[in-house]
Every structure is written in C-alpha cells, then in structure tokens.
Design an enzyme around this catalytic site. Structure first.
Site, PDB file in Angstrom:
ATOM      1  N   LYS A  72     -57.963 -32.265   6.602  1.00  0.00           N
ATOM      2  CA  LYS A  72     -59.148 -31.650   6.005  1.00  0.00           C
ATOM      3  C   LYS A  72     -59.686 -32.536   4.895  1.00  0.00           C
ATOM      4  O   LYS A  72     -58.940 -33.022   4.031  1.00  0.00           O
ATOM      5  CB  LYS A  72     -58.806 -30.274   5.420  1.00  0.00           C
ATOM      6  CG  LYS A  72     -60.025 -29.548   4.847  1.00  0.00           C
ATOM      7  CD  LYS A  72     -59.630 -28.322   4.043  1.00  0.00           C
ATOM      8  CE  LYS A  72     -59.140 -28.712   2.676  1.00  0.00           C
ATOM      9  NZ  LYS A  72     -59.897 -28.164   1.556  1.00  0.00           N
TER      10      LYS A  72
ATOM     11  N   ASP B 152     -64.635 -29.687   5.208  1.00  0.00           N
ATOM     12  CA  ASP B 152     -64.719 -28.392   4.532  1.00  0.00           C
ATOM     13  C   ASP B 152     -65.694 -28.467   3.369  1.00  0.00           C
ATOM     14  O   ASP B 152     -65.300 -28.607   2.216  1.00  0.00           O
ATOM     15  CB  ASP B 152     -63.323 -27.984   4.055  1.00  0.00           C
ATOM     16  CG  ASP B 152     -63.294 -26.589   3.453  1.00  0.00           C
ATOM     17  OD1 ASP B 152     -64.187 -25.783   3.779  1.00  0.00           O
ATOM     18  OD2 ASP B 152     -62.368 -26.313   2.669  1.00  0.00           O
TER      19      ASP B 152
ATOM     20  N   LYS C 217     -68.282 -26.068   3.046  1.00  0.00           N
ATOM     21  CA  LYS C 217     -68.734 -24.700   2.763  1.00  0.00           C
ATOM     22  C   LYS C 217     -70.249 -24.670   2.507  1.00  0.00           C
ATOM     23  O   LYS C 217     -70.720 -24.233   1.450  1.00  0.00           O
ATOM     24  CB  LYS C 217     -67.966 -24.103   1.590  1.00  0.00           C
ATOM     25  CG  LYS C 217     -66.460 -24.006   1.841  1.00  0.00           C
ATOM     26  CD  LYS C 217     -65.762 -23.375   0.648  1.00  0.00           C
ATOM     27  CE  LYS C 217     -64.264 -23.274   0.871  1.00  0.00           C
ATOM     28  NZ  LYS C 217     -63.580 -24.582   0.850  1.00  0.00           N
TER      29      LYS C 217
ATOM     30  N   ASP D 180     -77.079 -23.058   1.872  1.00  0.00           N
ATOM     31  CA  ASP D 180     -78.376 -23.524   1.402  1.00  0.00           C
ATOM     32  C   ASP D 180     -79.440 -22.900   2.294  1.00  0.00           C
ATOM     33  O   ASP D 180     -79.136 -22.040   3.134  1.00  0.00           O
ATOM     34  CB  ASP D 180     -78.426 -25.058   1.450  1.00  0.00           C
ATOM     35  CG  ASP D 180     -79.322 -25.661   0.375  1.00  0.00           C
ATOM     36  OD1 ASP D 180     -80.454 -25.154   0.205  1.00  0.00           O
ATOM     37  OD2 ASP D 180     -78.899 -26.619  -0.291  1.00  0.00           O
TER      38      ASP D 180
ATOM     39  N   THR E  12     -59.705 -17.642  -0.700  1.00  0.00           N
ATOM     40  CA  THR E  12     -58.358 -17.145  -0.964  1.00  0.00           C
ATOM     41  C   THR E  12     -58.014 -17.149  -2.451  1.00  0.00           C
ATOM     42  O   THR E  12     -56.997 -16.588  -2.859  1.00  0.00           O
ATOM     43  CB  THR E  12     -57.307 -17.974  -0.195  1.00  0.00           C
ATOM     44  OG1 THR E  12     -57.501 -19.356  -0.492  1.00  0.00           O
ATOM     45  CG2 THR E  12     -57.433 -17.745   1.292  1.00  0.00           C
TER      46      THR E  12
ATOM     47  N   ARG F 211     -51.628 -28.769  -1.516  1.00  0.00           N
ATOM     48  CA  ARG F 211     -50.739 -29.128  -2.620  1.00  0.00           C
ATOM     49  C   ARG F 211     -49.242 -29.130  -2.299  1.00  0.00           C
ATOM     50  O   ARG F 211     -48.521 -30.027  -2.751  1.00  0.00           O
ATOM     51  CB  ARG F 211     -51.023 -28.227  -3.830  1.00  0.00           C
ATOM     52  CG  ARG F 211     -52.141 -28.767  -4.708  1.00  0.00           C
ATOM     53  CD  ARG F 211     -52.560 -27.775  -5.756  1.00  0.00           C
ATOM     54  NE  ARG F 211     -53.317 -26.672  -5.174  1.00  0.00           N
ATOM     55  CZ  ARG F 211     -53.822 -25.670  -5.877  1.00  0.00           C
ATOM     56  NH1 ARG F 211     -53.619 -25.615  -7.178  1.00  0.00           N
ATOM     57  NH2 ARG F 211     -54.521 -24.722  -5.285  1.00  0.00           N
TER      58      ARG F 211
END
Length: 236
Positions: free
Chosen positions: A41, A68, A70, A73, A124, A215
């Site tokens: 990603k 990714d 998102k 607009d 999330t 992470r």
C-alpha cells in the site's frame, strides 16, 4: 476461518503499508519482503513525498500496488484522478464514500477494468465521539452500513472497513464485493492510534479478503520476521 478465505493463501491477502517518508525506505522494504508479500500500500505520506514515480518503481518489482489516497473532491476531479491512477497501473484505489453518489459514480465510470475502486466508510482511528464531533448522530455500525450501501449501489468493487464491521458487511453484501481491513494489530503489537483495531486472525475469520498492516511490520527490528510471525498467526 470461512471457506472463501481458505481458498487463497494468507500471503496473497496480506498488504504491507509502506508508511515511510522516503523512496529509499519504501524500496528497501519491498525488496526485503518480496519473497513473502506481493502487495503493498502506498498512502498519502509516501505519495506526497515521492509522487507517482514511487508507484511505478514498486510496480516494476512485480508487486501489486494499493494506492490509498482516499479521494474526496468534486466528481470531475475524482474521475480524472481515477483515470491517472489507472494509467499508472495500480490494482486498488480508495475513495471516501461520504463524497456522495455523483462522486462515487464518476470514480467508477473512470476506472479501468483491472482497477478496483474501494470505498472508505469510517476510518479505523474514529470512534463514536469522532462522529459526534462532525455532526453525525448515528452509531458507527449504522453509519458504515449506510455509506457501504451507497457505494455498492453506485458500483464500487469493495469496501475499506474495520474488522468490527466485516461480519455485518459480509452478511449484507455477500461475496460480490471485496472487504479490505486496515487497523490490523497482531496479538504482540501495540494498538497505537487505532481505536477499532483487531488481530489478523480475527479479521480473516470475520470474512476479510485483504489485511492492511503497517507499523507492526515496518517498525519491527526485522520486518521480514514480523511478516513471518503474522503469516504463522493466521496459518500460511
């Protein structure tokens, strides 16, 4: 774990988030993990720092890319951005479903056949208090369900949602959409800023198609070892 999940190996369902600031760090991770992971990603941090060039370089290794961004607009702008992503050759691209039906349909109409448009419902990192702060009085499950229905009816290919909503979404939409679950935290990792996190095994058992993990892998002293631990946790 359901039969649909068993049909594809855990390796093919794992997407490593390249949430790092530089091209060098990103490519080092791709090369280190390429024998274990084939999907990466690229999010706002890396894309803003390095631009579309990093997408091309990761794709050149033979890996798949989940871009990714998102997108949220006006419909014309989103449609053109989707066209650009398709020309890059990415495999997945995110849009915010709260952009509304016209924007969603513009994104769907602009996609190439091999590009999956994924709708983001509720991040999330958000919880009930977050929704209240932006004027949404519904419970998270209700808000996710409404946005998901809007997206599916407008033609999206999949949804990005917390594992806590996966069972609900799978029951509502069956297998006609892909479910991509971020906020994955292995049993041995800290939750960080993820307020609705879950383990990899729990997410797959709930019906997730893909797991996005950042992470716990990239901050590990040995990212390859971390991937191996996750694959062992879910059963290779």
């Amino acid at each position: 774990m359901n039969s649909q999940t068993r049909a594809v190996s855990a390796r093919d369902r794992l997407i490593v988030a390249l949430d790092v600031p530089t091209r060098t760090e990103a490519l080092n991770l791709v090369h280190e993990l390429s024998s274990e992971v084939g999907f990466f990603k690229i999010g706002l941090q890396l894309y803003t720092a390095e631009g579309p060039g990093i997408v091309r370089e990761v794709l050149a290794t033979g890996a798949k890319v989940f871009l990714d961004l998102k997108l949220h607009d006006i419909p014309t702008t989103v449609g053109r951005a989707v066209e650009s992503a398709g020309q890059l050759g990415v495999h997945m691209l995110t849009i915010h479903l709260c952009g509304g039906e016209e924007m969603i349909r513009a994104a769907v109409a602009a996609r190439k056949t091999n590009l999956l448009i994924l709708g983001v419902t509720v991040l999330t990192s958000a919880d009930e208090q977050t929704l209240r702060q932006v004027g949404i009085s519904n419970e998270i499950h209700d808000h996710v369900s409404r946005l998901a229905k809007l997206g599916v009816e407008a033609g999206i290919d999949g949804l990005v949602a917390s594992a806590h909503e996966v069972k609900m979404l799978r029951a509502e939409f069956g297998t006609k959409i892909k479910l991509v679950v971020p906020g994955i935290r292995p049993s041995w990792a800290e939750a960080g800023d993820q307020k609705r996190a879950t383990t990899a095994r729990e997410a797959l058992d709930s019906g997730a198609d893909y797991l996005v993990i950042g992470r716990p892998i990239i901050a590990h002293s040995s990212p390859r070892e971390a991937v191996g631990n996750i694959l062992d946790e879910v059963g290779r």
